[in-house]
Design a protein around this motif. Sequence first.
Motif, PDB file in Angstrom:
ATOM      1  N   LEU A 155       0.835  -1.234  -0.114  1.00  0.00           N
ATOM      2  CA  LEU A 155      -0.035   0.034  -0.038  1.00  0.00           C
ATOM      3  C   LEU A 155       0.908   1.259  -0.072  1.00  0.00           C
ATOM      4  O   LEU A 155       0.652   2.278  -0.548  1.00  0.00           O
ATOM      5  CB  LEU A 155      -1.019   0.126   1.196  1.00  0.00           C
ATOM      6  N   GLU A 156       1.972   1.412   0.578  1.00  0.00           N
ATOM      7  CA  GLU A 156       2.878   2.349   0.719  1.00  0.00           C
ATOM      8  C   GLU A 156       3.421   2.402  -0.735  1.00  0.00           C
ATOM      9  O   GLU A 156       3.667   3.826  -1.007  1.00  0.00           O
ATOM     10  CB  GLU A 156       4.028   2.095   2.016  1.00  0.00           C
ATOM     11  N   LEU A 157       3.926   1.580  -1.320  1.00  0.00           N
ATOM     12  CA  LEU A 157       4.316   1.683  -2.675  1.00  0.00           C
ATOM     13  C   LEU A 157       3.290   2.179  -3.545  1.00  0.00           C
ATOM     14  O   LEU A 157       3.506   3.168  -4.723  1.00  0.00           O
ATOM     15  CB  LEU A 157       4.949   0.177  -3.080  1.00  0.00           C
ATOM     16  N   ASP A 158       1.996   1.520  -3.695  1.00  0.00           N
ATOM     17  CA  ASP A 158       1.142   1.934  -4.341  1.00  0.00           C
ATOM     18  C   ASP A 158       0.776   3.664  -4.279  1.00  0.00           C
ATOM     19  O   ASP A 158       0.419   4.202  -5.366  1.00  0.00           O
ATOM     20  CB  ASP A 158      -0.239   1.458  -4.208  1.00  0.00           C
ATOM     21  N   LYS A 159       0.832   4.078  -3.072  1.00  0.00           N
ATOM     22  CA  LYS A 159       0.605   5.252  -2.756  1.00  0.00           C
ATOM     23  C   LYS A 159       1.693   6.524  -2.671  1.00  0.00           C
ATOM     24  O   LYS A 159       1.612   7.464  -2.994  1.00  0.00           O
ATOM     25  CB  LYS A 159      -0.159   5.691  -1.204  1.00  0.00           C
ATOM     26  N   GLY A 329       2.308  -0.331 -12.100  1.00  0.00           N
ATOM     27  CA  GLY A 329       2.070   0.521 -10.818  1.00  0.00           C
ATOM     28  C   GLY A 329       0.939   1.327 -10.986  1.00  0.00           C
ATOM     29  O   GLY A 329       0.422   1.762 -12.071  1.00  0.00           O
ATOM     30  N   ARG A 330       0.278   1.644  -9.863  1.00  0.00           N
ATOM     31  CA  ARG A 330      -0.882   2.300  -9.792  1.00  0.00           C
ATOM     32  C   ARG A 330      -0.594   3.772  -9.592  1.00  0.00           C
ATOM     33  O   ARG A 330       0.533   4.117  -9.338  1.00  0.00           O
ATOM     34  CB  ARG A 330      -1.800   2.078  -8.810  1.00  0.00           C
ATOM     35  N   LEU A 331      -1.449   4.695  -9.794  1.00  0.00           N
ATOM     36  CA  LEU A 331      -1.314   6.295  -9.559  1.00  0.00           C
ATOM     37  C   LEU A 331      -0.904   6.552  -8.079  1.00  0.00           C
ATOM     38  O   LEU A 331      -1.540   6.041  -7.401  1.00  0.00           O
ATOM     39  CB  LEU A 331      -2.431   7.127 -10.149  1.00  0.00           C
TER      40      LEU A 331
END
Length: 466
Positions: A155-159, A329-331
């Motif tokens: 989650l940290e990587l995604d955000k 990766g997501r935004l």
Amino acid sequence: MLAASFGGAGTSSMQTIAITGAQARQLLGQHEGHFLDFKAKEIAPAKLTRSISAFANAEGGDIYIGISENNGSFAWNGFNDAEDANPFIHTFEKLFPVGDEFLYEFLSCPEMQGLVLHVAAKKSVRIILASDGFPYLRRNAQKIKIDTDELKRRLELDKGIYSFEGETVDIDLELATESAVMRGFLSANIPNRSADDFLRMELLVRRGLPKVATVLLFTDLPQAALPDRSSVKLARYRTSGAAHRDALVGAAETIEGPLYDLIHSAVDKTKKLVEAHQVQGEVGLELAKYPHETLHEIITNSIIHRDYSLPDHVHIRVFDNRIEVESPGRLAGQVTVENILDTRAIRNGQINRLINKFPDPPNKDMGEGLNTAVEAMRGVRLKDPFFKEMENSFLVTIPHESLATAQEMILEYLTANDTITNKQARKLYPVPTQHRMRAIIQKMVEQNLLEPVEGTQRGGTKYRKP
């Protein structure tokens, strides 16, 4: 709509929005999903904080409290008054205070019973916890509890809170300090420094090992150290439909090299591949006319801002009617598909900053890349690129479709608006001068497609449909 303030503890700054019966039925007719949730007023407020956390940690969403479900259909069954919602408001405001990320309001309808509490959660740049101390994540109509270190790091990587570019790679540091790309970079930057001094100054080494950013930027072949996540795959598909093996023209090409060279090589090879084949136009196959600026900016963004923790490459797919650029990766941060042209978030800060120090940097207009890409498409009368967030990637599609004519855009505008001016028409369809647009409008008047509105000449003539 009417808005009125509610009094009482916890609701003094809230508003009620009066909606019509038709609007209420339209709301109730929607389906729950990734961005929408209906909840009965009987739900425990603490339990509902999990849903708010899930929306804020994903792409945002809306929760309507006071709507019950029965056999798959939804019914309005709101709070008797604002005071009855205070347990929810008190619980929510402790964890999710009103501001840029959260909004609370009531909905009322004269044909429905009671007040519905609407909670709007935007995508948050930080991790939002529920009342049980855990973050949750929205995926379709489900919420996922983030209860392991692995899920939290994901989650940290995604955000974009944590970037994989700061991880170390177990290779010899000399592969960076003695590389050709490092020598060229240092000679172009003043004051000249030794490679060791530069790496220490920029915090690109930890415990004697280079970081991922160091390997990607300053080794001559990063793919040797990071073979599963640092290349670009370029493929040509002879189809206007979905990518499938039967439509693949030859083998997909793997493009390698340090990031600066990788970006320029990927752009050049994509242009050559496009120019070697025709694309589907309005009247059949024709030569492609994708602007260089569009390809450059979108490919640059896909390589610089991708999530390097994911074991996949950037994929560029050239079709008969479009180009797709998909990056792992997501935004990051608060960026969504809806606000992507107006909001910035940098996942890989060191890569983004240091590649800008190369001669003729690929990201010289930092923060304006996608806007430049869109404007370049409009400049050659092609439709805007469109964006889509996938499960673990971000997809940009560059269509080879002509924009509507000036006349078509003006008439379309007038389906939703009563009048249009020369200035408004030029915003829809940019032309070099107002005189050019005046000629277009005058021709439409002569064709009885438009007529001037009497008494509007002084402030700019307004036109309407006859």
